[in-house]
Write an enzyme that holds these catalytic residues in place. Structure first.
Site, mmCIF file in Angstrom:
data_model
loop_
_atom_site.group_PDB
_atom_site.id
_atom_site.type_symbol
_atom_site.label_atom_id
_atom_site.label_comp_id
_atom_site.label_asym_id
_atom_site.label_seq_id
_atom_site.Cartn_x
_atom_site.Cartn_y
_atom_site.Cartn_z
ATOM 1 N N PHE A 150 0.009 -3.384 -5.371
ATOM 2 C CA PHE A 150 0.047 -4.033 -4.070
ATOM 3 C C PHE A 150 1.475 -3.965 -3.555
ATOM 4 C CE2 PHE A 150 -0.257 -7.227 -0.815
ATOM 5 C CZ PHE A 150 -1.532 -7.006 -0.315
ATOM 6 N N ARG A 163 7.258 -9.023 5.458
ATOM 7 C CA ARG A 163 7.118 -7.969 6.474
ATOM 8 C C ARG A 163 8.476 -7.453 6.952
ATOM 9 N NH1 ARG A 163 1.733 -7.665 8.178
ATOM 10 N NH2 ARG A 163 0.576 -9.615 8.236
HETATM 11 P P1 IMP Z 1 -8.891 -1.338 3.392
HETATM 12 O O1 IMP Z 1 -9.896 -1.768 4.430
HETATM 13 O O2 IMP Z 1 -9.274 -1.753 2.010
HETATM 14 O O3 IMP Z 1 -8.532 0.124 3.484
HETATM 15 O O4 IMP Z 1 -7.619 -2.212 3.636
HETATM 16 C C1 IMP Z 1 -6.726 -1.913 4.550
HETATM 17 C C2 IMP Z 1 -5.869 -3.112 4.888
HETATM 18 O O5 IMP Z 1 -5.671 -4.013 3.783
HETATM 19 C C3 IMP Z 1 -4.527 -2.578 5.248
HETATM 20 O O6 IMP Z 1 -4.460 -2.273 6.620
HETATM 21 C C4 IMP Z 1 -3.622 -3.707 4.841
HETATM 22 O O7 IMP Z 1 -3.513 -4.625 5.905
HETATM 23 C C5 IMP Z 1 -4.311 -4.365 3.686
HETATM 24 N N1 IMP Z 1 -3.765 -3.856 2.411
HETATM 25 C C6 IMP Z 1 -4.366 -3.059 1.492
HETATM 26 N N2 IMP Z 1 -3.550 -2.777 0.472
HETATM 27 C C7 IMP Z 1 -2.391 -3.411 0.745
HETATM 28 C C8 IMP Z 1 -1.119 -3.496 0.063
HETATM 29 O O8 IMP Z 1 -0.885 -2.915 -1.011
HETATM 30 N N3 IMP Z 1 -0.172 -4.261 0.662
HETATM 31 C C9 IMP Z 1 -0.360 -4.886 1.850
HETATM 32 N N4 IMP Z 1 -1.513 -4.820 2.517
HETATM 33 C C10 IMP Z 1 -2.514 -4.094 1.977
#
Ligand code: IMP
Ligand code: MG
Length: 174
Positions: A150, A163
Site C-alpha cells: 500500500f 497526500r
Molecule cells: P481499485 O478499484 O481497486 O483499482 O482501486 C483504485 C483506488 O483505490 C485508487 O484510485 C486509490 O484511490 C485506491 N488505492 C488502491 N491502492 C492504493 C494504494 O496502494 N495507496 C493508496 N490508494 C490506493
C-alpha cells in the site's frame, strides 16, 4: 504513526512524468483529448502531467470523483460523487488515475464514459498495481508498476494522510 519506506523519489517521478507526456503528446498529435482527473488521489500527478504537455498538446481538463466503499483498503462497490462537466461525445478521453489496483473503480468509470459516445478512452495511471487485479483492463500509459503493498504520497493517501508528500512511499501501519 506509520512507518514509511520510500519507493520512488521526486526526481524519478519528474522524469517519468516527462516521458509519459511525450508518449501522450505523440499518441494524440493534432487531436487533443479531454483529460479527466480522478479525484482526489490523482491531483498532483494530473497537475504535473498537464504542465508537462504545455507546448506539445492543448488538452481540455475535467474532474470526476468516485467513492469506493469497501473493507479496509479493498474497494468493493463504486459510486460517482462528482461527474464530468464536459460533453465527451465524439471526443478522445484520457482518464488520469493515481493507481489501478483491483481495477473495479476504473472499470466502472470506463463503462459510464462509454455510454456517452466518446471517440476513444485511454487510461493513464501513475501506478499500475497488478497483484489484486480482478477486472481485465490495460493501462495505456503507466508511470510505475507495483506488485503489491500500500503506497502513499504524491497525492495518494492512507486514511486521508500523506497526500502532501512529494515522493511515493510504502506504508506500514504500526
Ligand atoms: P481499485 O478499484 O481497486 O483499482 O482501486 C483504485 C483506488 O483505490 C485508487 O484510485 C486509490 O484511490 C485506491 N488505492 C488502491 N491502492 C492504493 C494504494 O496502494 N495507496 C493508496 N490508494 C490506493
Ligand atoms: Mg483513487
Amino acid at each position: 504513526m506509520s512507518r514509511l519506506v520510500k519507493l520512488v523519489d521526486e526526481e524519478q517521478i519528474a522524469r517519468r512524468v516527462q516521458e509519459l507526456a511525450a508518449d501522450i503528446a505523440t499518441t494524440y498529435a493534432g487531436e487533443p483529448p479531454v483529460m479527466v482527473c480522478v479525484l482526489k488521489g490523482a491531483f498532483l500527478f494530473f497537475a504535473d502531467l498537464v504542465r508537462a504537455l504545455a507546448g506539445r498538446l492543448e488538452p481540455s481538463v475535467d474532474f470526476v470523483r468516485l467513492a469506493s466503499y469497501g473493507r479496509g483498503t479493498a474497494s468493493d462497490e463504486v459510486k460517482f460523487l462528482k461527474d464530468l462537466e464536459t460533453d465527451i461525445a465524439g471526443r478522445h478521453v484520457l482518464v488520469v488515475e493515481d493507481i489501478v489496483d483491483t481495477g473495479k473503480s476504473m472499470d466502472y468509470l470506463l463503462r459510464v464514459l462509454a455510454l456517452r459516445g466518446p471517440r476513444s478512452v485511454r487510461i493513464c495511471a501513475l501506478l499500475d498495481k497488478c497483484e489484486r487485479r480482478e477486472v481485465e483492463l490495460s493501462v495505456d500509459f503507466a508511470g510505475f508498476r507495483l506488485d503489491k503493498g500500500f503506497v502513499v504520497g504524491y497525492g495518494l493517501d492512507y486514511a486521508e494522510k500523506y497526500r502532501e508528500l512529494p515522493a511515493i512511499y510504502e506504508v506500514f501501519p504500526e
